[in-house]
Design a protein around this motif. Structure first.
Motif, PDB file in Angstrom:
ATOM      1  N   GLN A   1      67.568 -51.062   3.017  1.00  0.00           N
ATOM      2  CA  GLN A   1      66.981 -51.086   4.360  1.00  0.00           C
ATOM      3  C   GLN A   1      65.756 -51.994   4.391  1.00  0.00           C
ATOM      4  OE1 GLN A   1      66.392 -46.860   4.906  1.00  0.00           O
ATOM      5  NE2 GLN A   1      68.284 -46.662   6.079  1.00  0.00           N
TER       6      GLN A   1
ATOM      7  N   TRP B   1      63.424 -50.135  14.358  1.00  0.00           N
ATOM      8  CA  TRP B   1      62.459 -50.199  13.256  1.00  0.00           C
ATOM      9  C   TRP B   1      61.058 -50.477  13.766  1.00  0.00           C
ATOM     10  CZ3 TRP B   1      64.255 -48.594   8.765  1.00  0.00           C
ATOM     11  CH2 TRP B   1      65.631 -48.688   8.520  1.00  0.00           C
TER      12      TRP B   1
ATOM     13  N   GLU C   1      69.562 -46.968  -1.013  1.00  0.00           N
ATOM     14  CA  GLU C   1      69.618 -47.047   0.451  1.00  0.00           C
ATOM     15  C   GLU C   1      68.290 -47.546   1.026  1.00  0.00           C
ATOM     16  OE1 GLU C   1      70.371 -44.276   4.396  1.00  0.00           O
ATOM     17  OE2 GLU C   1      70.883 -43.470   2.424  1.00  0.00           O
TER      18      GLU C   1
ATOM     19  N   ARG D   1      61.724 -45.883  10.448  1.00  0.00           N
ATOM     20  CA  ARG D   1      62.924 -45.845  11.268  1.00  0.00           C
ATOM     21  C   ARG D   1      62.661 -44.828  12.377  1.00  0.00           C
ATOM     22  NH1 ARG D   1      66.037 -43.206   8.060  1.00  0.00           N
ATOM     23  NH2 ARG D   1      65.956 -41.296   9.286  1.00  0.00           N
TER      24      ARG D   1
ATOM     25  N   GLU E   1      69.632 -49.424  14.040  1.00  0.00           N
ATOM     26  CA  GLU E   1      68.390 -48.642  13.987  1.00  0.00           C
ATOM     27  C   GLU E   1      67.286 -49.345  14.768  1.00  0.00           C
ATOM     28  OE1 GLU E   1      68.270 -45.724  12.713  1.00  0.00           O
ATOM     29  OE2 GLU E   1      69.705 -45.629  11.070  1.00  0.00           O
TER      30      GLU E   1
ATOM     31  N   TYR F   1      65.327 -55.614   6.431  1.00  0.00           N
ATOM     32  CA  TYR F   1      64.205 -55.804   7.355  1.00  0.00           C
ATOM     33  C   TYR F   1      63.396 -57.041   6.961  1.00  0.00           C
ATOM     34  CZ  TYR F   1      60.127 -54.744  10.227  1.00  0.00           C
ATOM     35  OH  TYR F   1      59.108 -54.812  11.143  1.00  0.00           O
TER      36      TYR F   1
END
Length: 164
Positions: free
Chosen positions: A113, A58, A109, A131, A56, A117
């Motif tokens: 995430q 970010w 989830e 995201r 991803e 990070y």
């Protein structure tokens, strides 16, 4: 994710060479330029650091920052890689457009995430985390005597334009 956007991992799967070039361009300098839309629809540009983690792209921001508030109201954004010193544009000019999806829920989830990070970036707390869902990636570079523009959009083949 809307039909006209895709996560970074999709771009990487579709165009691995271009994705590696784009990531390298963003890695060359820590600070880049983010464009968001103000409440009245006019553009706002702000400095920003980005991270590529877990497939991803970010965007992390300070709490209550104007750019974060802009994205909460209207998630459309444009992101331009720092061109660096001088006018050489080593690595070319790279721009990304898309929609920012805030990670703010308390589900497993979202928590995973945010934790990943935080582990990698160690941002000041609290912070906004978005995201990026991509609608377009563009790289413009001089190759020999030509200006070469490569454009990727989800669901479309890579377009390459050459100009003398």
């Amino acid at each position: 994710m809307t039909p006209s956007t895709a996560p970074w991992a999709r771009f990487t799967a579709d165009e691995p060479e271009l994705a590696a070039t784009v990531e390298a361009r963003f890695a060359a300098h820590p600070h880049h330029t983010l464009a968001t839309l103000r409440r009245d629809g006019s553009p706002r540009t702000s400095g920003l650091e980005v991270r590529f983690l877990g497939g991803e792209l970010w965007l992390g921001m300070m709490p209550g920052s104007l750019k974060a508030l802009d994205l909460r109201r209207d998630p459309r954004f444009a992101l331009q890689a720092n061109p660096g010193e001088g006018t050489g544009m080593g690595g070319g000019d790279v721009r990304i457009a898309g929609r920012a999806v805030e990670v703010e829920g308390t589900g497993p989830e979202e928590e995973a995430q945010r934790a990943a990070y935080v582990e990698e970036v160690e941002p000041p707390q609290p912070f906004h985390l978005f995201r990026a869902d991509l609608s377009e990636v563009v790289r413009t570079a001089v190759e020999g005597d030509l200006l070469v523009v490569r454009v990727w959009r989800p669901g479309e083949p890579l377009r390459t334009l050459r100009r003398a």
